[in-house]
Design an enzyme around this catalytic site. Structure first.
Site, mmCIF file in Angstrom:
data_model
loop_
_atom_site.group_PDB
_atom_site.id
_atom_site.type_symbol
_atom_site.label_atom_id
_atom_site.label_comp_id
_atom_site.label_asym_id
_atom_site.label_seq_id
_atom_site.Cartn_x
_atom_site.Cartn_y
_atom_site.Cartn_z
ATOM 1 N N GLY A 10 -0.671 2.183 4.554
ATOM 2 C CA GLY A 10 0.792 2.242 4.557
ATOM 3 C C GLY A 10 1.333 3.558 5.073
ATOM 4 N N THR A 88 2.329 0.747 -5.974
ATOM 5 C CA THR A 88 2.510 0.793 -7.430
ATOM 6 C C THR A 88 3.978 0.488 -7.723
ATOM 7 O OG1 THR A 88 2.820 3.181 -7.256
ATOM 8 C CG2 THR A 88 0.657 2.425 -7.950
ATOM 9 N N CYS A 251 10.013 7.062 -2.992
ATOM 10 C CA CYS A 251 9.480 7.932 -4.045
ATOM 11 C C CYS A 251 10.476 8.377 -5.107
ATOM 12 C CB CYS A 251 8.879 9.184 -3.418
ATOM 13 S SG CYS A 251 7.329 8.834 -2.597
HETATM 14 C C1 UDX Z 1 10.025 12.651 -0.527
HETATM 15 C C2 UDX Z 1 9.534 14.104 -0.732
HETATM 16 O O1 UDX Z 1 10.317 14.983 0.093
HETATM 17 C C3 UDX Z 1 8.055 14.206 -0.381
HETATM 18 O O2 UDX Z 1 7.579 15.520 -0.654
HETATM 19 C C4 UDX Z 1 7.282 13.177 -1.228
HETATM 20 O O3 UDX Z 1 5.902 13.190 -0.889
HETATM 21 C C5 UDX Z 1 7.839 11.783 -1.021
HETATM 22 O O4 UDX Z 1 9.246 11.766 -1.304
HETATM 23 P P1 UDX Z 1 10.748 11.197 1.598
HETATM 24 O O5 UDX Z 1 11.204 10.176 0.591
HETATM 25 O O6 UDX Z 1 9.910 10.735 2.738
HETATM 26 O O7 UDX Z 1 9.908 12.360 0.863
HETATM 27 O O8 UDX Z 1 12.050 11.894 2.256
HETATM 28 P P2 UDX Z 1 13.009 13.109 1.865
HETATM 29 O O9 UDX Z 1 13.172 13.953 3.072
HETATM 30 O O10 UDX Z 1 12.607 13.810 0.639
HETATM 31 O O11 UDX Z 1 14.415 12.382 1.634
HETATM 32 C C6 UDX Z 1 14.638 11.510 0.527
HETATM 33 C C7 UDX Z 1 16.090 11.055 0.508
HETATM 34 O O12 UDX Z 1 16.962 12.129 0.170
HETATM 35 C C8 UDX Z 1 16.593 10.535 1.865
HETATM 36 O O13 UDX Z 1 17.374 9.388 1.652
HETATM 37 C C9 UDX Z 1 17.431 11.685 2.395
HETATM 38 O O14 UDX Z 1 18.435 11.270 3.281
HETATM 39 C C10 UDX Z 1 18.024 12.222 1.103
HETATM 40 N N1 UDX Z 1 18.462 13.634 1.205
HETATM 41 C C11 UDX Z 1 17.555 14.624 1.465
HETATM 42 C C12 UDX Z 1 19.795 13.962 0.990
HETATM 43 O O15 UDX Z 1 20.627 13.085 0.743
HETATM 44 N N2 UDX Z 1 20.174 15.294 1.056
HETATM 45 C C13 UDX Z 1 19.291 16.287 1.313
HETATM 46 O O16 UDX Z 1 19.716 17.455 1.341
HETATM 47 C C14 UDX Z 1 17.937 15.954 1.529
HETATM 48 P P1 ADP Z 2 2.877 3.904 0.631
HETATM 49 O O1 ADP Z 2 4.237 4.342 1.063
HETATM 50 O O2 ADP Z 2 2.508 4.432 -0.729
HETATM 51 O O3 ADP Z 2 1.816 4.180 1.653
HETATM 52 P P2 ADP Z 2 2.842 1.082 1.420
HETATM 53 O O4 ADP Z 2 3.459 -0.095 0.736
HETATM 54 O O5 ADP Z 2 3.345 1.464 2.769
HETATM 55 O O6 ADP Z 2 2.952 2.298 0.395
HETATM 56 O O7 ADP Z 2 1.256 0.847 1.574
HETATM 57 C C1 ADP Z 2 0.417 0.315 0.603
HETATM 58 C C2 ADP Z 2 -0.612 -0.629 1.295
HETATM 59 O O8 ADP Z 2 -1.622 -0.979 0.349
HETATM 60 C C3 ADP Z 2 -0.019 -1.949 1.801
HETATM 61 O O9 ADP Z 2 -0.206 -2.065 3.200
HETATM 62 C C4 ADP Z 2 -0.815 -3.047 1.030
HETATM 63 O O10 ADP Z 2 -1.087 -4.195 1.808
HETATM 64 C C5 ADP Z 2 -2.085 -2.301 0.656
HETATM 65 N N1 ADP Z 2 -2.786 -2.863 -0.507
HETATM 66 C C6 ADP Z 2 -2.286 -3.197 -1.721
HETATM 67 N N2 ADP Z 2 -3.256 -3.655 -2.544
HETATM 68 C C7 ADP Z 2 -4.427 -3.596 -1.851
HETATM 69 C C8 ADP Z 2 -5.811 -3.905 -2.148
HETATM 70 N N3 ADP Z 2 -6.182 -4.366 -3.365
HETATM 71 N N4 ADP Z 2 -6.738 -3.719 -1.172
HETATM 72 C C9 ADP Z 2 -6.371 -3.257 0.050
HETATM 73 N N5 ADP Z 2 -5.110 -2.929 0.397
HETATM 74 C C10 ADP Z 2 -4.136 -3.091 -0.532
#
Ligand code: UDX
Ligand code: ADP
Ligand code: UDX
Length: 459
Positions: A10, A88, A251
């Site tokens: 993913g 998850t 996240c």
């Molecule tokens: C986040 C964490 O930054 C990263 O360290 C962790 O591993 C996964 O979660 P991500 O979700 O990819 O990463 O993007 P991020 O840049 O953190 O932005 C999250 C959200 O907050 C977005 O919707 C972004 O637009 C928003 N954001 C970010 C704001 O609204 N204002 C800001 O100043 C910064």
């Molecule tokens: P992340 O952002 O955490 O990488 P994603 O949803 O993009 O999350 O990726 C998780 C991947 O794990 C999916 O592509 C899904 O098909 C795969 N996956 C889930 N369960 C299993 C499993 N039991 N074996 C192999 N792949 C799996």
């Protein structure tokens, strides 16, 4: 030769393994997934995720020491180090519903590893669950540079000789390109809580500035001036202080919900409440935006065309997981608006799926996600910002794509219904210039023009 296998191809597993393969030519990396379509995409010219720089890294390594496969068991059984990066999702029923992580996919992967293993293996978990814990800090849109030069790599393990030996093996992998002082080793709970805390702190900064944005609008302050002034304090720092229509992504909300759940399970309701408030303000901000749109446009958007520019949760990604655009669009649809949506990286199918999917359903493996049985009739998805805004009454910016800064706004204005409204949820437009053209402009946290002052939004 060390062999690494990553279960889950993913947003995290794919880019992380690509960078490990790039930086460690002597390690063979296999990325496996149960989703056939996802693996096929990784093996094609059209990768399943958009991430600046990713194409180049994959092209260099694929077929050399980076392989994508659906043969999960074979690759796991041959590996020395197994990363688990599966979904998850937040539980929707049972104990901890709406908060706790559903570990079904994680457990099934763990059992499979145990079943097929004939030799010792180091198991590393990348998904957020409480083995070695190596939480991922990459942000989408900058994943490759985050992976190439991380602020820190965190490895948590048991304080036993076996645990410490496992930590060392993984440290040796990262040490091939990450300076020693940035590789932190901790116990398991510290690693897990650090990941949750880092995301909660980041989200909290956004909710703090978003809360201030409401007060700025009420008083006549400008939130960009306030956050600039606040961020100049070196103890606070300038990053992550951009007011927005709300944070999204896979996240922030999920990790805070996990944190809340862990607090409640440990008898700490006050701490749980404190963190819940970060999510409440985020929901408030999205609602407030919808209310502002509706109240500005004479308290009704029924049957009016509204253009939505940007649907991804942030720029430079096609990812829509938990994007604020979903709640904003649903809110406008609830008031019977017609939406014309343009995002440079998000497909029609994805948008329809997002707008019909139940909360939390997004976080299941692709082939297990419900394909939307119905489409939302009042929604059209177009591949051009001018098409989206033609004959529209209002225009909402929900993602800060760079290309939105250089649109021909005079042309857009001329082709819109009058009065022409702009609602900027990402501070992308030059408010003064647009007002000069004739738009009525609302920009989060900026001083309101006379029109909007007369039509106060009720939150
Ligand atoms: C986040 C964490 O930054 C990263 O360290 C962790 O591993 C996964 O979660 P991500 O979700 O990819 O990463 O993007 P991020 O840049 O953190 O932005 C999250 C959200 O907050 C977005 O919707 C972004 O637009 C928003 N954001 C970010 C704001 O609204 N204002 C800001 O100043 C910064
Ligand atoms: P992340 O952002 O955490 O990488 P994603 O949803 O993009 O999350 O990726 C998780 C991947 O794990 C999916 O592509 C899904 O098909 C795969 N996956 C889930 N369960 C299993 C499993 N039991 N074996 C192999 N792949 C799996
Ligand atoms: C504060 C602001 O720092 C300053 O910019 C403003 O002008 C006035 O208020 P001050 O109250 O003098 O200054 O002290 P400060 O260093 O901010 O500490 C405030 C309290 O927070 C103290 O009780 C300190 O012990 C506590 N603190 C500070 C912590 O508990 N943990 C920390 O990490 C930092």
């Amino acid at each position: 030769m060390v062999k690494i296998c990553c279960i889950g191809a993913g947003y995290v597993g794919g880019p992380t393994m690509a960078v490990i393969a790039l930086k460690c030519p002597s390690i063979e990396v296999a990325v496996v997934d149960i989703s056939v379509s996802r693996i096929n995409a990784w093996n094609s010219d059209q990768l399943p995720i958009y991430e600046p720089g990713l194409d180049g890294v994959v092209k260099e390594c694929r077929g050399r020491n980076l392989f994508f496969s659906t043969d999960v068991e074979k690759n796991v059984s041959e590996a020395d180090i197994v990363f688990v990066s599966v979904n998850t999702p937040t539980k929707t029923q049972g104990l901890g519903a709406g908060k706790a992580a559903d570990l079904t996919y994680w457990e099934s992967a763990a059992r499979m590893i145990a079943d097929v293993s004939k030799s010792n293996k180091i198991v590393v978990e990348k998904s957020t669950v409480p083995i070695l814990s190596n939480p991922e800090f990459l942000a989408e849109g900058t994943a490759i540079s985050d992976l190439l030069s991380p602020d820190r790599v965190l490895i948590g393990g048991r304080e036993t000789p076996e645990g410490q030996a496992a930590i060392k093996s993984l440290k040796d992998v990262y040490a091939q390109w990450v300076p020693e002082d940035r590789i932190l080793t901790t116990n398991l709970w510290s690693a897990e809580l650090s990941k949750l805390a880092a995301n909660a702190f980041l989200a909290q900064r956004i909710s703090s500035v978003n809360a201030m944005s409401a007060l700025c609008e009420a008083t006549g302050a400008d939130v960009t001036q306030v956050s600039f002034a606040v961020g100049k304090d070196t103890r606070i720092g300038p990053k992550f202080l951009n007011a927005s229509v709300g944070f999204g992504g896979s996240c922030f909300q999920k990790d805070i919900l996990n944190l809340v759940y862990i607090c409640e399970c440990n008898g700490l309701p006050e701490v749980a409440e404190y963190w819940k408030q970060v999510i409440k303000i985020n929901d408030y901000q999205k609602n407030r935006f919808v209310n502002r749109v509706v109240s500005s446009m004479f308290n009704t958007v029924s049957n009016k065309k509204i253009a939505i520019l940007g649907f991804a949760f942030k720029k430079d990604t096609g990812d829509t997981r938990e994007t604020p655009a979903i709640d904003v669009c649903k809110g406008l649809l609830g008031d019977k608006a017609r939406l014309s949506i343009y995002d440079p990286q998000v497909t029609d199918d994805q948008i329809q799926r997002d707008l019909t999917m139940k909360k939390f359903d997004w976080d299941h493996p692709l082939h297990l996600q419900p394909t939307s049985p119905t489409t939302v009739k009042q929604v059209t998805v177009v591949w051009d910002a001018y098409e989206a805004t033609k004959d529209a009454h209002g225009l909402c910016f929900l993602t800060e794509w760079d290309e939105f800064k250089t649109l021909d706004y005079k042309r857009i204005y001329d082709n819109m219904q009058k009065p022409a409204f702009v609602f900027d949820g990402r501070n992308v437009v030059n408010v003064d210039k647009l007002r000069e053209i004739g738009f009525i402009v609302y920009s989060i946290g900026k001083p309101l023009d006379a029109w909007l002052k007369d039509m106060p939004a009720v939150a």
